[in-house]
Design an enzyme around this catalytic site. Structure first.
Site, PDB file in Angstrom:
ATOM      1  N   GLY A  11       0.855  -1.195   0.000  1.00  0.00           N
ATOM      2  CA  GLY A  11       0.000   0.000   0.000  1.00  0.00           C
ATOM      3  C   GLY A  11       0.883   1.234   0.000  1.00  0.00           C
ATOM      4  O   GLY A  11       0.522   2.276   0.546  1.00  0.00           O
ATOM      5  N   ALA A  12       2.055   1.098  -0.647  1.00  0.00           N
ATOM      6  CA  ALA A  12       3.134   2.093  -0.525  1.00  0.00           C
ATOM      7  C   ALA A  12       2.775   3.487  -1.038  1.00  0.00           C
ATOM      8  O   ALA A  12       3.441   4.451  -0.691  1.00  0.00           O
ATOM      9  CB  ALA A  12       4.372   1.580  -1.257  1.00  0.00           C
ATOM     10  N   MET A  16      -1.133   6.513   4.245  1.00  0.00           N
ATOM     11  CA  MET A  16      -0.218   5.970   5.256  1.00  0.00           C
ATOM     12  C   MET A  16       1.039   5.396   4.630  1.00  0.00           C
ATOM     13  O   MET A  16       2.149   5.597   5.134  1.00  0.00           O
ATOM     14  CB  MET A  16      -0.933   4.886   6.084  1.00  0.00           C
ATOM     15  CG  MET A  16      -1.706   5.394   7.266  1.00  0.00           C
ATOM     16  SD  MET A  16      -0.762   6.472   8.341  1.00  0.00           S
ATOM     17  CE  MET A  16       0.614   5.439   8.810  1.00  0.00           C
ATOM     18  N   ARG A  38      -1.480  -2.138  -5.767  1.00  0.00           N
ATOM     19  CA  ARG A  38      -2.411  -2.970  -6.553  1.00  0.00           C
ATOM     20  C   ARG A  38      -1.789  -3.288  -7.904  1.00  0.00           C
ATOM     21  O   ARG A  38      -1.121  -2.428  -8.480  1.00  0.00           O
ATOM     22  CB  ARG A  38      -3.698  -2.198  -6.835  1.00  0.00           C
ATOM     23  CG  ARG A  38      -4.467  -1.759  -5.676  1.00  0.00           C
ATOM     24  CD  ARG A  38      -5.478  -0.735  -6.143  1.00  0.00           C
ATOM     25  NE  ARG A  38      -6.590  -1.376  -6.769  1.00  0.00           N
ATOM     26  CZ  ARG A  38      -7.702  -1.743  -6.127  1.00  0.00           C
ATOM     27  NH1 ARG A  38      -7.826  -1.474  -4.845  1.00  0.00           N
ATOM     28  NH2 ARG A  38      -8.675  -2.325  -6.736  1.00  0.00           N
ATOM     29  N   PRO A 126      -5.119  -1.339  15.380  1.00  0.00           N
ATOM     30  CA  PRO A 126      -5.935  -0.348  14.681  1.00  0.00           C
ATOM     31  C   PRO A 126      -5.370   1.057  14.815  1.00  0.00           C
ATOM     32  O   PRO A 126      -5.801   1.970  14.107  1.00  0.00           O
ATOM     33  CB  PRO A 126      -7.284  -0.435  15.397  1.00  0.00           C
ATOM     34  CG  PRO A 126      -6.956  -0.927  16.773  1.00  0.00           C
ATOM     35  CD  PRO A 126      -5.772  -1.838  16.604  1.00  0.00           C
ATOM     36  N   MET A 128      -1.474   2.929  15.619  1.00  0.00           N
ATOM     37  CA  MET A 128      -0.046   2.714  15.900  1.00  0.00           C
ATOM     38  C   MET A 128       0.553   3.840  16.735  1.00  0.00           C
ATOM     39  O   MET A 128       1.775   3.961  16.809  1.00  0.00           O
ATOM     40  CB  MET A 128       0.731   2.611  14.577  1.00  0.00           C
ATOM     41  CG  MET A 128       0.334   1.443  13.707  1.00  0.00           C
ATOM     42  SD  MET A 128       1.130  -0.081  14.241  1.00  0.00           S
ATOM     43  CE  MET A 128       0.514  -1.227  13.006  1.00  0.00           C
ATOM     44  N   HIS A 158     -12.786  11.511  11.533  1.00  0.00           N
ATOM     45  CA  HIS A 158     -11.735  11.249  10.544  1.00  0.00           C
ATOM     46  C   HIS A 158     -12.025  12.004   9.248  1.00  0.00           C
ATOM     47  O   HIS A 158     -13.144  12.465   9.026  1.00  0.00           O
ATOM     48  CB  HIS A 158     -11.636   9.748  10.237  1.00  0.00           C
ATOM     49  CG  HIS A 158     -10.893   8.978  11.281  1.00  0.00           C
ATOM     50  ND1 HIS A 158     -11.514   8.472  12.402  1.00  0.00           N
ATOM     51  CD2 HIS A 158      -9.582   8.635  11.394  1.00  0.00           C
ATOM     52  CE1 HIS A 158     -10.613   7.853  13.156  1.00  0.00           C
ATOM     53  NE2 HIS A 158      -9.436   7.934  12.571  1.00  0.00           N
ATOM     54  N   LYS A 162     -12.067   8.307   4.523  1.00  0.00           N
ATOM     55  CA  LYS A 162     -11.962   7.057   5.288  1.00  0.00           C
ATOM     56  C   LYS A 162     -13.104   6.117   4.917  1.00  0.00           C
ATOM     57  O   LYS A 162     -14.264   6.520   4.864  1.00  0.00           O
ATOM     58  CB  LYS A 162     -11.963   7.347   6.803  1.00  0.00           C
ATOM     59  CG  LYS A 162     -11.757   6.079   7.638  1.00  0.00           C
ATOM     60  CD  LYS A 162     -11.403   6.388   9.080  1.00  0.00           C
ATOM     61  CE  LYS A 162     -11.309   5.127   9.920  1.00  0.00           C
ATOM     62  NZ  LYS A 162     -10.256   4.202   9.479  1.00  0.00           N
ATOM     63  N   GLY A 168     -11.366   1.594  13.527  1.00  0.00           N
ATOM     64  CA  GLY A 168     -10.846   0.445  14.277  1.00  0.00           C
ATOM     65  C   GLY A 168     -10.478   0.833  15.702  1.00  0.00           C
ATOM     66  O   GLY A 168     -10.653   0.037  16.642  1.00  0.00           O
TER      67      GLY A 168
HETATM   68  P1  NAP Z   1      -5.352   4.765   1.337  1.00  0.00           P
HETATM   69  O1  NAP Z   1      -4.788   6.132   1.154  1.00  0.00           O
HETATM   70  O2  NAP Z   1      -6.549   4.358   0.538  1.00  0.00           O
HETATM   71  O3  NAP Z   1      -4.154   3.724   1.082  1.00  0.00           O
HETATM   72  C1  NAP Z   1      -4.335   2.339   0.864  1.00  0.00           C
HETATM   73  C2  NAP Z   1      -3.395   1.956  -0.263  1.00  0.00           C
HETATM   74  O4  NAP Z   1      -3.422   0.536  -0.456  1.00  0.00           O
HETATM   75  C3  NAP Z   1      -3.834   2.604  -1.596  1.00  0.00           C
HETATM   76  O5  NAP Z   1      -2.709   3.088  -2.280  1.00  0.00           O
HETATM   77  C4  NAP Z   1      -4.486   1.420  -2.309  1.00  0.00           C
HETATM   78  O6  NAP Z   1      -4.485   1.539  -3.700  1.00  0.00           O
HETATM   79  C5  NAP Z   1      -3.571   0.304  -1.841  1.00  0.00           C
HETATM   80  N1  NAP Z   1      -4.115  -1.018  -2.115  1.00  0.00           N
HETATM   81  C6  NAP Z   1      -5.403  -1.413  -2.235  1.00  0.00           C
HETATM   82  N2  NAP Z   1      -5.469  -2.735  -2.542  1.00  0.00           N
HETATM   83  C7  NAP Z   1      -4.199  -3.166  -2.634  1.00  0.00           C
HETATM   84  C8  NAP Z   1      -3.615  -4.422  -2.938  1.00  0.00           C
HETATM   85  N3  NAP Z   1      -4.362  -5.501  -3.207  1.00  0.00           N
HETATM   86  N4  NAP Z   1      -2.266  -4.527  -2.928  1.00  0.00           N
HETATM   87  C9  NAP Z   1      -1.484  -3.463  -2.687  1.00  0.00           C
HETATM   88  N5  NAP Z   1      -1.980  -2.222  -2.384  1.00  0.00           N
HETATM   89  C10 NAP Z   1      -3.320  -2.093  -2.365  1.00  0.00           C
HETATM   90  O7  NAP Z   1      -5.733   4.530   2.857  1.00  0.00           O
HETATM   91  P2  NAP Z   1      -4.949   5.022   4.169  1.00  0.00           P
HETATM   92  O8  NAP Z   1      -5.577   6.267   4.690  1.00  0.00           O
HETATM   93  O9  NAP Z   1      -3.476   4.977   3.933  1.00  0.00           O
HETATM   94  O10 NAP Z   1      -5.379   3.853   5.177  1.00  0.00           O
HETATM   95  C11 NAP Z   1      -5.071   2.503   4.893  1.00  0.00           C
HETATM   96  C12 NAP Z   1      -5.579   1.642   6.044  1.00  0.00           C
HETATM   97  O11 NAP Z   1      -4.830   1.949   7.222  1.00  0.00           O
HETATM   98  C13 NAP Z   1      -7.044   1.871   6.420  1.00  0.00           C
HETATM   99  O12 NAP Z   1      -7.616   0.641   6.811  1.00  0.00           O
HETATM  100  C14 NAP Z   1      -6.965   2.823   7.603  1.00  0.00           C
HETATM  101  O13 NAP Z   1      -8.085   2.761   8.448  1.00  0.00           O
HETATM  102  C15 NAP Z   1      -5.733   2.296   8.279  1.00  0.00           C
HETATM  103  N6  NAP Z   1      -5.032   3.222   9.168  1.00  0.00           N
HETATM  104  C16 NAP Z   1      -4.486   2.675  10.269  1.00  0.00           C
HETATM  105  C17 NAP Z   1      -3.746   3.456  11.116  1.00  0.00           C
HETATM  106  C18 NAP Z   1      -3.089   2.805  12.293  1.00  0.00           C
HETATM  107  O14 NAP Z   1      -2.410   3.502  13.084  1.00  0.00           O
HETATM  108  N7  NAP Z   1      -3.213   1.506  12.460  1.00  0.00           N
HETATM  109  C19 NAP Z   1      -3.562   4.815  10.859  1.00  0.00           C
HETATM  110  C20 NAP Z   1      -4.140   5.351   9.702  1.00  0.00           C
HETATM  111  C21 NAP Z   1      -4.876   4.529   8.852  1.00  0.00           C
HETATM  112  P3  NAP Z   1      -5.807   2.181  -4.409  1.00  0.00           P
HETATM  113  O15 NAP Z   1      -5.893   3.585  -3.915  1.00  0.00           O
HETATM  114  O16 NAP Z   1      -5.486   2.080  -5.867  1.00  0.00           O
HETATM  115  O17 NAP Z   1      -6.975   1.343  -4.002  1.00  0.00           O
END
Ligand code: NAP
Length: 268
Positions: A11-12, A16, A38, A126, A128, A158, A162, A168
């Site tokens: 998800g680079a 995040m 992806r 959920p 970090m 949020h 989101k 989470g």
């Molecule tokens: P985001 O901006 O949508 O990033 C997710 C990334 O993963 C996107 O680039 C997406 O590509 C990619 N992706 C989707 N399917 C994939 C696959 N099969 N293989 C590889 N990459 C894939 O979301 P975000 O805000 O970074 O949040 C991501 C997740 O982290 C969410 O569940 C969020 O709730 C969680 N989160 C957790 C924390 C924590 O501290 N634990 C903090 C913040 C967020 P596309 O855009 O092309 O779909």
């Protein structure tokens, strides 16, 4: 001098993921060796550092998870629940350690994650951030100490993009305070609308607000007779979560298979 720990990010290019690429690249104990997205992502083949605003670092974004992980011992995953499942299938066969920050996993997906943790070490959290993981402990203590005279409500806010709700982190806060009160999952009330009547003693509201670019706010409200207490956490930068994820990557590297939380990593 210890050898660097080879880490890949899945998800680079996400919100995040880009901050994690930056944090891994700058961490003295870690080496960034892979970046996955992806398979149909238009930026496959581009440099992950360049796209994250770091400049070129010679780590291409790959659409094939296994190929992106080829040199890694640990991977950090901020993607979607579906991607987490697919990645774990491959990670088990490769014997990788996993740090998973992705939220919104349903109960079947959580079961699958727990199964995978019998074969590989996994940190799944959920949230970090140090502050929120301390908040879990404080919320538990407050729920127990204040007792049933205090109604508990959880409010999270949020950014407008989101995907999952409630967050989470809010779900984990609910789990912690409901357990402390001797209640279960059914105590959760997500939103109220219409003539809902008086609040039951055994309900805990979990309410989600969405808007703008809010990084992540969580409040646990304890409302009692004549007074109320609010436990509030506000994240102002995703770098806080990225820092927790890289700390978890260093910690999980040589652990036995098992399912760990960030509280384990932080020793809370
Ligand atoms: P985001 O901006 O949508 O990033 C997710 C990334 O993963 C996107 O680039 C997406 O590509 C990619 N992706 C989707 N399917 C994939 C696959 N099969 N293989 C590889 N990459 C894939 O979301 P975000 O805000 O970074 O949040 C991501 C997740 O982290 C969410 O569940 C969020 O709730 C969680 N989160 C957790 C924390 C924590 O501290 N634990 C903090 C913040 C967020 P596309 O855009 O092309 O779909």
């Amino acid at each position: 001098m210890k050898l660097p720990i080879p880490v890949a990010v899945c998800g680079a290019l996400g919100r995040m993921g880009q901050r994690v690429v930056d944090a891994v690249f700058h961490h003295e104990r870690l080496e960034l060796v892979g970046a996955a997205e992806r398979p149909d992502c238009p930026d496959i083949g581009q440099d992950a550092g360049f796209l994250a605003g770091l400049g070129a670092i010679d780590v291409p974004v790959m659409g094939d998870f296994a190929k992106a992980m080829a040199r890694a011992k640990v991977y950090i995953d901020f993607t979607t629940p579906e991607a987490v499942m697919a990645n774990l299938r491959v990670a088990q066969t490769m014997g990788l350690a996993a740090v998973i920050g992705t939220t919104g996993l349903d109960s079947a997906q959580q079961d699958f994650l727990a199964q995978a943790a019998r074969r590989i070490p996994i940190v799944w959290s959920p949230n970090m951030s140090l502050g929120v993981n301390l908040m879990f402990k404080l919320a538990q203590l407050m729920a127990k100490s204040l007792g049933p005279d205090f109604d508990i409500e959880i409010i999270e806010a949020h950014h407008r993009m989101k995907k999952d709700a409630p967050s989470g982190t809010a779900l984990r806060l609910h789990e912690v305070v409901s357990l402390a009160r001797g209640l279960d999952q059914s105590s959760m009330v997500s939103g109220r609308n219409g003539l809902v009547g008086a609040r039951r003693d055994d309900e805990i509201g979990v309410l989600a607000v969405r808007g703008g670019d809010i990084v992540g706010d969580h409040t646990v409200l304890f409302a009692g007779p004549g007074e109320r207490l609010e436990l509030v956490h506000r994240a102002s930068s995703r770098d806080t979560f990225a820092a927790g994820a890289v700390r978890a990557a260093v910690w999980i590297f040589d652990k036995k298979p098992g399912l760990y939380s960030l509280s384990d990593v932080l020793g809370l």
